[in-house]
Scaffold this motif. Sequence first.
Motif, short mmCIF file in Angstrom:
data_model
loop_
_atom_site.label_atom_id
_atom_site.label_comp_id
_atom_site.label_asym_id
_atom_site.label_seq_id
_atom_site.Cartn_x
_atom_site.Cartn_y
_atom_site.Cartn_z
N ILE A 89 8.44 -6.46 6.46
CA ILE A 89 7.37 -6.78 7.42
C ILE A 89 6.21 -7.47 6.70
N ALA A 90 5.85 -6.95 5.51
CA ALA A 90 4.77 -7.58 4.74
C ALA A 90 5.12 -9.02 4.40
N GLN A 91 6.38 -9.26 3.98
CA GLN A 91 6.80 -10.62 3.67
C GLN A 91 6.74 -11.51 4.90
N ARG A 92 7.15 -10.96 6.05
CA ARG A 92 7.16 -11.73 7.28
C ARG A 92 5.76 -12.14 7.71
N GLN A 93 4.77 -11.30 7.46
CA GLN A 93 3.42 -11.64 7.89
C GLN A 93 2.58 -12.26 6.76
N GLY A 94 3.23 -12.57 5.64
CA GLY A 94 2.56 -13.34 4.59
C GLY A 94 1.76 -12.55 3.60
N ASP A 95 1.92 -11.23 3.56
CA ASP A 95 1.17 -10.40 2.63
C ASP A 95 1.84 -10.35 1.26
N ALA A 96 1.04 -10.12 0.24
CA ALA A 96 1.58 -9.75 -1.07
C ALA A 96 1.97 -8.28 -1.01
N PHE A 97 3.02 -7.91 -1.74
CA PHE A 97 3.45 -6.51 -1.75
C PHE A 97 4.04 -6.17 -3.10
N GLY A 98 3.81 -4.93 -3.51
CA GLY A 98 4.30 -4.45 -4.80
C GLY A 98 4.91 -3.07 -4.66
N LEU A 99 5.47 -2.55 -5.76
CA LEU A 99 6.24 -1.30 -5.70
C LEU A 99 5.92 -0.43 -6.90
N VAL A 100 5.76 0.88 -6.64
CA VAL A 100 5.63 1.89 -7.70
C VAL A 100 6.66 2.98 -7.42
N VAL A 101 7.56 3.25 -8.38
CA VAL A 101 8.58 4.28 -8.23
C VAL A 101 8.26 5.42 -9.18
N CYS A 102 8.05 6.61 -8.63
CA CYS A 102 7.73 7.80 -9.43
C CYS A 102 9.01 8.60 -9.65
N ARG A 103 9.44 8.68 -10.90
CA ARG A 103 10.75 9.29 -11.18
C ARG A 103 10.85 9.66 -12.65
N GLY A 104 11.37 10.87 -12.90
CA GLY A 104 11.65 11.27 -14.27
C GLY A 104 10.44 11.22 -15.17
N GLU A 105 9.29 11.66 -14.68
CA GLU A 105 8.04 11.73 -15.43
C GLU A 105 7.47 10.37 -15.78
N ARG A 106 7.94 9.32 -15.12
CA ARG A 106 7.37 7.99 -15.37
C ARG A 106 7.15 7.27 -14.04
N ALA A 107 6.38 6.22 -14.10
CA ALA A 107 6.10 5.41 -12.91
C ALA A 107 6.49 3.97 -13.22
N ASP A 108 7.52 3.46 -12.53
CA ASP A 108 7.97 2.08 -12.71
C ASP A 108 7.19 1.18 -11.77
N PHE A 109 6.58 0.15 -12.30
CA PHE A 109 5.64 -0.68 -11.55
C PHE A 109 6.18 -2.09 -11.41
N LEU A 110 6.20 -2.62 -10.18
CA LEU A 110 6.57 -4.01 -9.90
C LEU A 110 5.35 -4.68 -9.29
N PRO A 111 4.74 -5.66 -9.96
CA PRO A 111 3.50 -6.26 -9.46
C PRO A 111 3.68 -6.88 -8.08
N ALA A 112 2.56 -7.00 -7.38
CA ALA A 112 2.58 -7.57 -6.03
C ALA A 112 2.76 -9.09 -6.10
N ALA A 113 3.54 -9.60 -5.16
CA ALA A 113 3.73 -11.04 -5.00
C ALA A 113 4.15 -11.28 -3.55
N ARG A 114 4.30 -12.55 -3.18
CA ARG A 114 4.68 -12.90 -1.81
C ARG A 114 6.02 -13.61 -1.81
N GLY A 115 6.61 -13.70 -0.62
CA GLY A 115 7.75 -14.58 -0.42
C GLY A 115 9.10 -13.90 -0.41
N PRO A 116 10.11 -14.61 0.08
CA PRO A 116 11.47 -14.06 0.20
C PRO A 116 12.09 -13.67 -1.14
N ARG A 117 11.82 -14.44 -2.18
CA ARG A 117 12.41 -14.09 -3.48
C ARG A 117 11.87 -12.76 -3.98
#
Length: 295
Positions: free
Chosen positions: A116-144
């Motif tokens: 939905i964020a991609q469809r409306q043109g927003d930047a979006f990123g991801l944080v996964v909390c797992r195994g005592e660590r946090a994996d971070f994917l920076p925010a960006a836009r677009g289908p890729r």
Amino acid sequence: MLSSSSLVAHSANLDLVVRHVLAGLGHGIHAGRERGAGVEFSEYRAYVPGDEWRRVDWKLLARADRYYVREAERDSHVAVWLVLDATASMAEPSRTVARLTKLQYARVLLACVAAIAQRQGDAFGLVVCRGERADFLPAARGPRHLQRVLARLDGVDADGVLPAAETLRASLHFARAPGVVCVAGDFLDWPSPLADALLRLRRMRHDVRALCLHTQAEADAAFDTAPAYRDPEQGGTLHRFDSDAYARRRAAHFDTVARDCRRHDVALLQARIEQPPGDVLRAWLRVPATGARAR
């Protein structure tokens, strides 16, 4: 024919499930970014498959012999951040839908928010909390970038405990500018470093939207009382199941979660993973910051 929750459990293609869930979902996450006449031009970017042809600048194509897309936005544009609790307790399965776990359901709902964020043109990123660590994917836009997020979500397994407060604080450096933070987990660990991080983000004026997931068996205290159980995140001690005591403690625990969210103006939705994900998604995006349950 598979129900929507069964489709989540049986499909290995996250993109397919997302398109199924989003079919007919017309609203977005916020008023946010808009395009068209009267909207201020922001920048050009290279065309990527999935962009609308009407947004291609044909005059620039004639000059540069490359496709470019015009980006425009209002000041109300915000970034959308997806936070996934992928600790061991999220491997809890449904007792009525084969192969469905809380983690699978959470991944699909967060993937839908990303789409939905991609469809409306927003930047979006991801944080996964797992195994005592946090994996971070920076925010960006677009289908890729959407495909990168889907691939990251698809590769997540439930493991370990939540990261320490210092680890989470280092991973939430995106908090400088207010945005939308969508968090999915079971919140069995509360208060916790993740709970503290959510309340801190809300104090920093982020729109924090928490999705608290249960199984139907958890909600009904419908577990076999004969076997002994081991806490997947703590290990060690074996526990015998007492349905009455469990129901009391569970109700008290999630009353505390809901009360803390209300006090700090965090939008909370409690839902069961056996519910149709499209219905839960609609409720999650609309729920006011007073705590609610999906029917």
